[in-house]
Write a protein that holds these residues in place. Structure first.
Motif, PDB file in Angstrom:
ATOM      1  N   UNK A 162       0.481  11.358 123.503  1.00 29.14           N
ATOM      2  CA  UNK A 162       0.271   9.837 124.336  1.00 29.14           C
ATOM      3  C   UNK A 162      -0.146   8.715 124.348  1.00 29.14           C
ATOM      4  N   UNK A 163      -2.113  10.107 123.894  1.00 28.83           N
ATOM      5  CA  UNK A 163      -2.724   9.225 123.884  1.00 28.83           C
ATOM      6  C   UNK A 163      -2.527   8.347 122.356  1.00 28.83           C
ATOM      7  N   UNK A 164      -2.112   9.113 121.207  1.00 31.46           N
ATOM      8  CA  UNK A 164      -2.081   8.769 119.972  1.00 31.46           C
ATOM      9  C   UNK A 164      -1.628   7.725 119.780  1.00 31.46           C
ATOM     10  N   UNK A 165      -0.271   7.907 120.247  1.00 26.26           N
ATOM     11  CA  UNK A 165       0.715   6.909 120.675  1.00 26.26           C
ATOM     12  C   UNK A 165       0.496   5.361 121.126  1.00 26.26           C
ATOM     13  N   UNK A 166      -0.511   5.556 122.341  1.00 24.99           N
ATOM     14  CA  UNK A 166      -1.172   3.908 122.561  1.00 24.99           C
ATOM     15  C   UNK A 166      -2.617   3.805 121.045  1.00 24.99           C
ATOM     16  N   UNK A 167      -2.683   4.816 120.528  1.00 31.15           N
ATOM     17  CA  UNK A 167      -4.027   4.765 119.602  1.00 31.15           C
ATOM     18  C   UNK A 167      -2.930   3.502 118.643  1.00 31.15           C
ATOM     19  N   UNK A 168      -1.909   4.021 118.403  1.00 29.86           N
ATOM     20  CA  UNK A 168      -0.724   3.813 117.329  1.00 29.86           C
ATOM     21  C   UNK A 168      -0.854   2.324 117.477  1.00 29.86           C
ATOM     22  N   UNK A 169      -0.435   2.405 118.835  1.00 33.21           N
ATOM     23  CA  UNK A 169       0.049   0.887 119.062  1.00 33.21           C
ATOM     24  C   UNK A 169      -0.399  -0.242 118.637  1.00 33.21           C
ATOM     25  N   UNK A 170      -2.418   0.006 119.236  1.00 34.24           N
ATOM     26  CA  UNK A 170      -3.296  -1.051 119.123  1.00 34.24           C
ATOM     27  C   UNK A 170      -3.615  -1.164 117.699  1.00 34.24           C
ATOM     28  N   UNK A 171      -3.586   0.031 116.599  1.00 34.94           N
ATOM     29  CA  UNK A 171      -3.764  -0.362 115.374  1.00 34.94           C
ATOM     30  C   UNK A 171      -2.854  -1.227 115.259  1.00 34.94           C
ATOM     31  N   UNK A 172      -1.038  -0.891 114.929  1.00 30.44           N
ATOM     32  CA  UNK A 172      -0.180  -1.974 114.614  1.00 30.44           C
ATOM     33  C   UNK A 172      -0.290  -2.616 114.804  1.00 30.44           C
ATOM     34  N   UNK A 173      -0.667  -3.399 115.927  1.00 28.27           N
ATOM     35  CA  UNK A 173      -1.328  -4.920 116.602  1.00 28.27           C
ATOM     36  C   UNK A 173      -2.180  -5.240 115.857  1.00 28.27           C
ATOM     37  N   UNK A 174      -3.588  -4.587 116.254  1.00 24.60           N
ATOM     38  CA  UNK A 174      -4.862  -5.262 115.109  1.00 24.60           C
ATOM     39  C   UNK A 174      -4.995  -5.819 114.204  1.00 24.60           C
ATOM     40  N   UNK A 175      -4.001  -4.431 113.329  1.00 24.60           N
ATOM     41  CA  UNK A 175      -4.532  -4.553 111.562  1.00 24.60           C
ATOM     42  C   UNK A 175      -3.467  -5.120 111.397  1.00 24.60           C
ATOM     43  N   UNK A 176      -2.187  -5.041 112.238  1.00 27.50           N
ATOM     44  CA  UNK A 176      -1.124  -5.655 111.660  1.00 27.50           C
ATOM     45  C   UNK A 176      -0.206  -5.311 110.184  1.00 27.50           C
ATOM     46  N   UNK A 177      -0.120  -3.746 110.560  1.00 19.28           N
ATOM     47  CA  UNK A 177       0.441  -2.700 109.696  1.00 19.28           C
ATOM     48  C   UNK A 177       1.888  -2.558 110.237  1.00 19.28           C
ATOM     49  N   UNK A 178       2.625  -1.637 109.149  1.00 17.80           N
ATOM     50  CA  UNK A 178       4.141  -1.652 109.799  1.00 17.80           C
ATOM     51  C   UNK A 178       3.717   0.472 110.405  1.00 17.80           C
ATOM     52  N   UNK A 179       4.526   0.486 111.312  1.00 17.27           N
ATOM     53  CA  UNK A 179       4.667   1.603 112.279  1.00 17.27           C
ATOM     54  C   UNK A 179       4.672   3.126 111.685  1.00 17.27           C
TER      55      UNK A 179
END
Lengths: 81, 337
Positions: free
Chosen positions: A5-22
């Motif tokens: 769950x943490x990994x999923x949330x951190x991943x979403x922040x990374x995708x949004x903040x750094x504008x990269x593909x999932x």
């Protein structure tokens, strides 16, 4: 919260903040080198993690978070503090 | 419109800040203020409390505090609370005369950047010799010491927006500060920035400008990296202060004839002084943030606070930030990759 769950949330922040593909987000991704993040961008990322998980990350600890996986590990370890 | 005011920032705070707010209230009675700081201190200078709410806090950021650490550790500091009020939608803009670095950090990390703006920069309107209302918008004055060409391009777009929306200049002339006017002049940074500015359709780029021409009013917007911008700003300030000092010494040393001459020139000298007083244009804008974040000089007096609040009022009225958000969030052409 489980690690997944943490990994999923951190991943979403990374995708949004750094504008990269999932599909490019893995634990091994290096924040400064692979995401081309400078000091301001890294600080914004750390503050977003703090807001999302309600945990405080000291400057010293923030410097040690070099990969996405390290961010997940940190949150998992400190989530109940 | 509601402005969050760091009442404790600056050398003469809260006195100069609150007195300035009182003056601004006369200009704009409809403006609301959230004043952050020591309530008992603030109340000493309040003439009335109409449209004013005080949010008490004992904590403040000192001028020598390390910026990022200060905003992260002093969570109840007046400046931090003022920025949080904007973040939480309780206020539309933040104003401070306190620690510049901390205000930059508060703007960046609490309120946040407009999406696709790579590096918000500090912009101020500098006076020129073309008349009392003339000036040029100078950016970046020191928010980012190291800049990329794409940052200078974005400063050009931001400065052009400001000149048009806030200062009412049609088709503002944008220039790049360089060590010569030819396109081939300069560092790798300025040569690349020149190329980007030349092909940018949203601005009217007129080419390079040399530092000696800055005060002659040949451009409405001048862009440069933060290191150069800060050095140039301080050179101009230092030169002006030194010249005034030499003039004063010469008059005082010239005996009775010199003093009579100075007396005859008094009105002209006063006119010159007010023409070159850049506080009349307001404070420095941390531009590229999701709300107006405005810094005025630490040693500022009530009149400069009044001018700065007028500037914030104009910015809010013009909806410049909303327009910038639309511009940058919906278009990827200005994005740096």
């Amino acid at each position: 919260m489980t690690r997944d769950e943490i990994s999923q949330k951190v991943g979403n922040i990374v995708i949004k903040h750094f504008d990269i593909d999932s599909d490019k987000v893995t634990d091994q991704v290096r924040i400064k080198e692979d995401l081309d993040a400078d000091s301001i961008s890294v600080m914004e990322f750390v503050l977003e993690l703090e807001d999302e998980f309600g945990t405080e990350i000291s400057d010293e600890d923030a410097e040690k978070i070099e990969t996405v996986g390290a961010a997940v590990d940190y949150i998992e370890k400190h989530q109940n503090n | 419109m509601r402005i969050a005011v760091d009442a404790m920032g600056g050398d003469h705070a809260p006195k100069a800040i609150i007195e300035g707010v009182m003056l601004a209230q006369e200009d704009f009675p409809e403006l609301e203020f959230l004043l952050f700081g020591k309530e008992t201190e603030i109340k000493k200078y309040l003439k009335n409390e109409k449209n004013i709410r005080i949010v008490h806090t004992d904590e403040k950021i000192e001028s020598d505090d390390e910026p990022v650490k200060a905003i992260r550790r002093k969570k109840n500091a007046s400046m931090v609370l003022a920025a949080l009020a904007v973040k939480n939608g309780e206020a539309d803009a933040v104003f401070s005369a306190g620690n510049t670095g901390a205000l930059l950090a508060a703007g960046l990390f609490i309120i946040g950047r407009i999406k696709n703006i790579e590096r918000p920069g500090l912009m101020t309107t500098m006076p020129t010799l073309k008349g009392a209302k003339s000036g040029f918008d100078f950016m970046d004055m020191g928010a980012n010491a190291d800049s990329k060409p794409e940052h200078l391009l974005q400063y050009g777009i931001l400065g052009s927006f400001y000149a048009e929306k806030v200062r009412g200049i049609q088709e503002p002339r944008v220039a790049l500060l360089n060590n010569g006017t030819e396109a081939s002049k300069g560092s790798e940074l300025t040569k690349k920035a020149y190329e980007l500015l030349t092909v940018e359709p949203k601005i009217h780029f007129i080419g390079n400008i040399e530092a000696r021409e800055l005060l002659n009013g040949e451009a409405d917007v001048v862009v440069t990296d933060g290191f150069t911008g800060n050095a140039v700003l301080k050179s101009i300030e230092g030169t002006a202060l030194s010249l005034m000092g030499i003039l004063k010494t010469s008059i005082m040393d010239a005996g009775i004839k010199g003093k009579i001459g100075a007396l005859l020139l008094k009105d002209s000298l006063q006119g010159l002084k007010s023409q070159m007083d850049y506080s009349a244009h307001g404070g420095a804008v941390l531009f590229g943030i999701k709300a107006p974040v405005i810094k005025t000089h630490g040693s500022t007096g009530p009149e400069a606070v009044r001018y700065t609040i007028r500037q914030i009022h104009t910015m809010l009225e013009s909806n410049i930030i909303e327009d910038l958000v639309t511009q940058f969030e919906t278009e990827s052409g200005t994005k740096n990759q």
